[in-house]
Design a protein around this motif. Sequence first.
Motif, mmCIF file in Angstrom:
data_model
loop_
_atom_site.group_PDB
_atom_site.id
_atom_site.type_symbol
_atom_site.label_atom_id
_atom_site.label_comp_id
_atom_site.label_asym_id
_atom_site.label_seq_id
_atom_site.Cartn_x
_atom_site.Cartn_y
_atom_site.Cartn_z
ATOM 1 N N GLY A 146 1.010 -1.206 -0.445
ATOM 2 C CA GLY A 146 0.421 -0.131 0.057
ATOM 3 C C GLY A 146 0.611 1.226 0.431
ATOM 4 O O GLY A 146 0.492 2.175 -0.517
ATOM 5 N N LEU A 147 1.712 1.211 0.490
ATOM 6 C CA LEU A 147 2.474 1.957 0.812
ATOM 7 C C LEU A 147 3.511 2.311 -1.104
ATOM 8 O O LEU A 147 3.156 3.984 -1.082
ATOM 9 N N MET A 148 4.088 1.690 -1.319
ATOM 10 C CA MET A 148 4.848 1.892 -2.420
ATOM 11 C C MET A 148 4.024 2.393 -3.604
ATOM 12 O O MET A 148 4.286 3.022 -4.438
ATOM 13 N N GLU A 149 2.313 1.484 -3.367
ATOM 14 C CA GLU A 149 1.268 1.357 -4.842
ATOM 15 C C GLU A 149 1.111 3.101 -4.316
ATOM 16 O O GLU A 149 0.956 3.926 -5.827
ATOM 17 N N ARG A 150 0.442 3.718 -3.696
ATOM 18 C CA ARG A 150 0.287 5.159 -3.361
ATOM 19 C C ARG A 150 1.918 6.068 -3.786
ATOM 20 O O ARG A 150 1.389 7.257 -4.179
ATOM 21 N N ALA A 151 2.445 5.475 -3.557
ATOM 22 C CA ALA A 151 4.212 6.607 -3.477
ATOM 23 C C ALA A 151 3.888 6.179 -6.021
ATOM 24 O O ALA A 151 3.781 7.812 -6.000
ATOM 25 N N ARG A 152 3.756 5.304 -6.104
ATOM 26 C CA ARG A 152 3.738 5.084 -6.991
ATOM 27 C C ARG A 152 2.699 6.072 -8.146
ATOM 28 O O ARG A 152 2.594 6.387 -9.332
ATOM 29 N N ARG A 153 1.391 5.835 -8.002
ATOM 30 C CA ARG A 153 0.275 6.494 -8.173
ATOM 31 C C ARG A 153 0.620 8.408 -8.414
ATOM 32 O O ARG A 153 -0.042 8.909 -8.749
ATOM 33 N N ALA A 154 1.440 8.727 -7.345
ATOM 34 C CA ALA A 154 1.163 9.914 -7.088
ATOM 35 C C ALA A 154 2.589 10.856 -8.046
ATOM 36 O O ALA A 154 2.926 11.399 -8.108
ATOM 37 N N GLY A 155 3.089 9.072 -8.940
ATOM 38 C CA GLY A 155 4.352 9.730 -9.956
ATOM 39 C C GLY A 155 5.254 9.789 -8.695
ATOM 40 O O GLY A 155 6.128 10.344 -8.973
ATOM 41 N N ARG A 156 6.054 9.671 -7.583
ATOM 42 C CA ARG A 156 7.146 9.745 -6.969
ATOM 43 C C ARG A 156 7.916 8.583 -6.665
ATOM 44 O O ARG A 156 9.018 8.442 -6.384
ATOM 45 N N LEU A 157 7.197 7.195 -7.319
ATOM 46 C CA LEU A 157 8.105 6.019 -7.091
ATOM 47 C C LEU A 157 8.401 5.172 -8.545
ATOM 48 O O LEU A 157 7.518 5.454 -9.599
ATOM 49 N N ARG A 158 9.371 4.658 -8.317
ATOM 50 C CA ARG A 158 9.399 4.386 -10.683
ATOM 51 C C ARG A 158 8.942 3.557 -10.555
ATOM 52 O O ARG A 158 8.810 2.730 -9.350
ATOM 53 N N THR A 159 8.326 2.828 -11.757
ATOM 54 C CA THR A 159 7.668 1.609 -12.114
ATOM 55 C C THR A 159 7.849 0.062 -11.781
ATOM 56 O O THR A 159 7.161 -0.424 -12.241
ATOM 57 N N ASP A 160 9.520 0.214 -11.950
ATOM 58 C CA ASP A 160 10.254 -0.846 -12.365
ATOM 59 C C ASP A 160 10.381 -1.552 -11.007
ATOM 60 O O ASP A 160 11.281 -2.175 -11.338
#
Length: 223
Positions: A146-160
């Motif tokens: 959940g932490l990582m998906e939240r950051a991913r959706r916000a464009g803050r976490l690389r997608t790979d």
Amino acid sequence: MKGRTDVTITAATEARRPHRPRADALRNRERIVTAAREIFVEYGPDAPLDEIARRAGIGNATLYRHFADRSALVHAVVVYVMGRVGDMAERSVTEEGDPFAALRRFAHAAIDERIGALCPMLSSAFDRTDPTLEAGRTRLEVAVEGLMERARRAGRLRTDVAVGDLMVALSQLTRPLPGTCCLDMDRFARRHLQLYLDGLEAPARSELPGSAATLEDLRGAVG
């Protein structure tokens, strides 16, 4: 006769009530698990149990009343640490507005917990299918994803990258280098974690080789 009947009824009612550990017994158990976690981090899962009892401030007999053998104590420590790390992940989501700041906060809290010390304890003799362990692991996985998906959706976490990538890093950063005596390991762990987190943040500066590590990959590697 009525008085004696009342006493009999009261005794029978008490006998049917579920047994609840006394407050001092619960405190002793918590002290043992906390001390065991510290000792296992310092000396590994084969550390002397009498040293754990000494650090907990209790006698050996008290330790064995709570944990019949080393395996039972190791199990309790793994569940305890997993629960604490799960708490950290959930608090980071609710207490940090910025998604990547929440992920960063969790990662730093997790290395302070020295989760890498769990790895040597997950030996082939350890029952990974235990329901208590499985519940704690599932809760932790859901919270970190959940932490990582939240950051991913916000464009803050690389997608790979995936949860397994993060958990491998947290594990490796909290394990001393073989053949060395790092007396200030925490300082190095925090420094290198910061470097790692900078690499996780989007936009990515490079293309990663291979595929993202999932938790299923990790379970297969230790199975």
